[in-house]
Design an enzyme around this catalytic site. Structure first.
Site, PDB file in Angstrom:
ATOM      1  N   ASN A  12       0.902  -1.270  -0.029  1.00  6.77           N
ATOM      2  CA  ASN A  12       0.086   0.123   0.080  1.00  6.77           C
ATOM      3  C   ASN A  12       0.753   1.268  -0.081  1.00  6.77           C
ATOM      4  OD1 ASN A  12      -2.435  -1.550   0.243  1.00  6.77           O
ATOM      5  ND2 ASN A  12      -2.455  -1.308   2.323  1.00  6.77           N
ATOM      6  N   LYS A  41       0.120  -4.526   5.031  1.00  7.25           N
ATOM      7  CA  LYS A  41       0.426  -5.579   5.998  1.00  7.25           C
ATOM      8  C   LYS A  41       1.285  -6.589   5.199  1.00  7.25           C
ATOM      9  CE  LYS A  41      -4.028  -5.215   8.448  1.00  7.25           C
ATOM     10  NZ  LYS A  41      -3.535  -4.115   9.311  1.00  7.25           N
ATOM     11  N   ASN A  44       4.850  -4.673   4.842  1.00  8.74           N
ATOM     12  CA  ASN A  44       5.524  -4.619   6.350  1.00  8.74           C
ATOM     13  C   ASN A  44       6.037  -5.794   6.860  1.00  8.74           C
ATOM     14  OD1 ASN A  44       4.573  -2.045   6.183  1.00  8.74           O
ATOM     15  ND2 ASN A  44       2.740  -2.339   7.446  1.00  8.74           N
ATOM     16  N   GLU A 139      -5.824  -8.998   2.853  1.00  9.79           N
ATOM     17  CA  GLU A 139      -5.601  -7.564   1.952  1.00  9.79           C
ATOM     18  C   GLU A 139      -5.378  -8.177   0.557  1.00  9.79           C
ATOM     19  OE1 GLU A 139      -3.020  -4.867   3.837  1.00  9.79           O
ATOM     20  OE2 GLU A 139      -4.252  -4.246   5.386  1.00  9.79           O
ATOM     21  N   ASP A 240       2.489  -6.306  12.537  1.00  6.84           N
ATOM     22  CA  ASP A 240       3.022  -6.811  11.159  1.00  6.84           C
ATOM     23  C   ASP A 240       4.579  -6.983  11.314  1.00  6.84           C
ATOM     24  OD1 ASP A 240       0.800  -6.393   9.786  1.00  6.84           O
ATOM     25  OD2 ASP A 240       1.339  -4.372   9.167  1.00  6.84           O
TER      26      ASP A 240
HETATM   27  O1  RIB Z   1      -0.656  -2.927   9.592  1.00  7.01           O
HETATM   28  C1  RIB Z   1      -0.589  -1.519   9.141  1.00  7.01           C
HETATM   29  C2  RIB Z   1      -0.981  -1.566   7.901  1.00  7.01           C
HETATM   30  O2  RIB Z   1      -2.263  -1.853   7.574  1.00  7.01           O
HETATM   31  C3  RIB Z   1      -0.770  -0.285   7.049  1.00  7.01           C
HETATM   32  O3  RIB Z   1       0.626  -0.223   6.687  1.00  7.01           O
HETATM   33  C4  RIB Z   1      -1.720  -0.152   6.037  1.00  7.01           C
HETATM   34  O4  RIB Z   1      -1.344  -0.067   4.741  1.00  7.01           O
HETATM   35  C5  RIB Z   1      -2.803  -1.274   6.177  1.00  7.01           C
HETATM   36  O5  RIB Z   1      -2.571  -2.164   5.347  1.00  7.01           O
END
Ligand code: RIB
Length: 295
Positions: A12, A41, A44, A139, A240
């Protein structure tokens, strides 16, 4: 050589607004600051895996015209060979972070919901079976296909049930090796299954409880690690960071207690910095922090 972790994960653009307090329904607020940062997520978690010394293979998608995000992913040391260019725009998140470091997030899936079946086969071609892991979150699309092909290939499957989607949890719960949830997701999962949290029947269950620590349950054994006390400025991506850091150790066979302690330290450091991906500490920083702790 430690196991690879094939992470089919969201990427994202995080639009982060600092606010004094969260807006109420119908209220208009002026943000104190705005930043455009890499998040999601999935990515990360891949960055956390890599910074903890693990071996992520990130599989995802961004918008075809989005060179900024692709460059960001590369700049964090994540190989983009399995990041496709979609006709849909890059996924994004609108994030409010208040003075207490808490957040509210709205995500738009975009390219994250456009993973193609051919990406699964292509990614798995990178190795011939073995003791590898596949990681998925809620996601992206294709979760059921990814898990099916992971099992056929003999890989272990870790599932981060975030954001919580009841139908997907119900579909995957019997087909995974490790379920990673926060406290609220653990309760939602238990409610969905009609059991107590302690009775969620998966081979391995990782529950993160923020400032109340984390626990790992497997075959009747429970490991717990308290959270390290820090001053949080932004908790976005802490879960994450915990999961990616834990999985890096777990996938290379580290003891559970050691993996929990490392992940607790990584996420403690991560919340002391602004942003999601950008705030994830590297291994040296975590080891230095751990040397100063007595738990
Ligand atoms: O867990 C945090 C993440 O959740 C963010 O970086 C945002 O992009 C969402 O996906």
């Amino acid at each position: 050589m430690s196991a690879m972790i094939f992470n089919f994960g969201s990427i994202n653009v995080d639009h982060v607004y600092r606010v004094t307090d969260m807006p109420l329904p119908g209220e208009t607020l002026t943000a104190g600051s705005y930043q455009k940062l890499l998040g999601g997520k999935g990515i990360n978690q891949s960055i956390a895996i890599a910074r903890a010394g693990g071996r992520p293979v990130h599989v995802g998608a961004v918008g075809g015209d989005d060179s900024w995000t692709m460059a960001q992913v590369k700049s964090f040391g994540i190989d983009t060979a399995n990041v496709a260019q979609s006709k849909h725009p890059t996924g994004h998140a609108v994030i409010y972070v208040d003075d207490a470091g808490e957040n509210q997030i709205v995500i738009y899936g975009g390219a994250n919901q456009d993973l193609q079946p051919a990406q699964i086969e292509r990614a798995f071609k990178a190795c011939d079976g073995g003791d590898h892991w596949v990681l998925v979150q809620n996601e992206t699309n294709l979760l059921s296909d990814i898990v099916a092909q992971a099992r056929t290939a003999g890989f272990k499957v870790a599932y981060s049930a975030a954001p919580f989607v009841a139908d997907t949890v119900a579909e995957l719960i019997d087909r995974i090796d490790l379920l990673a949830v926060n406290e609220i997701e653990a309760q939602e999962t238990a409610r969905l299954l009609g059991v107590d949290v302690s009775e969620i029947a998966v081979p391995e269950l990782l529950i993160t409880r923020g400032s109340r620590g984390a626990e790992f349950r497997s075959h009747g054994t429970v490991h717990h690690h308290p959270a390290f006390e820090v001053d949080a400025v932004d908790t976005t991506g802490a879960g994450d960071t915990f999961l990616g850091s834990f999985l890096a150790g777990h996938s290379r066979g580290d003891e559970i207690g050691r993996s929990l302690r490392y992940a607790s330290a990584a996420s403690a450091l991560q919340v002391t910095r602004p942003g999601a991906a950008a705030a994830i500490p590297d291994r040296d920083q975590v080891e230095t922090f751990l040397k100063q702790q007595d738990i």
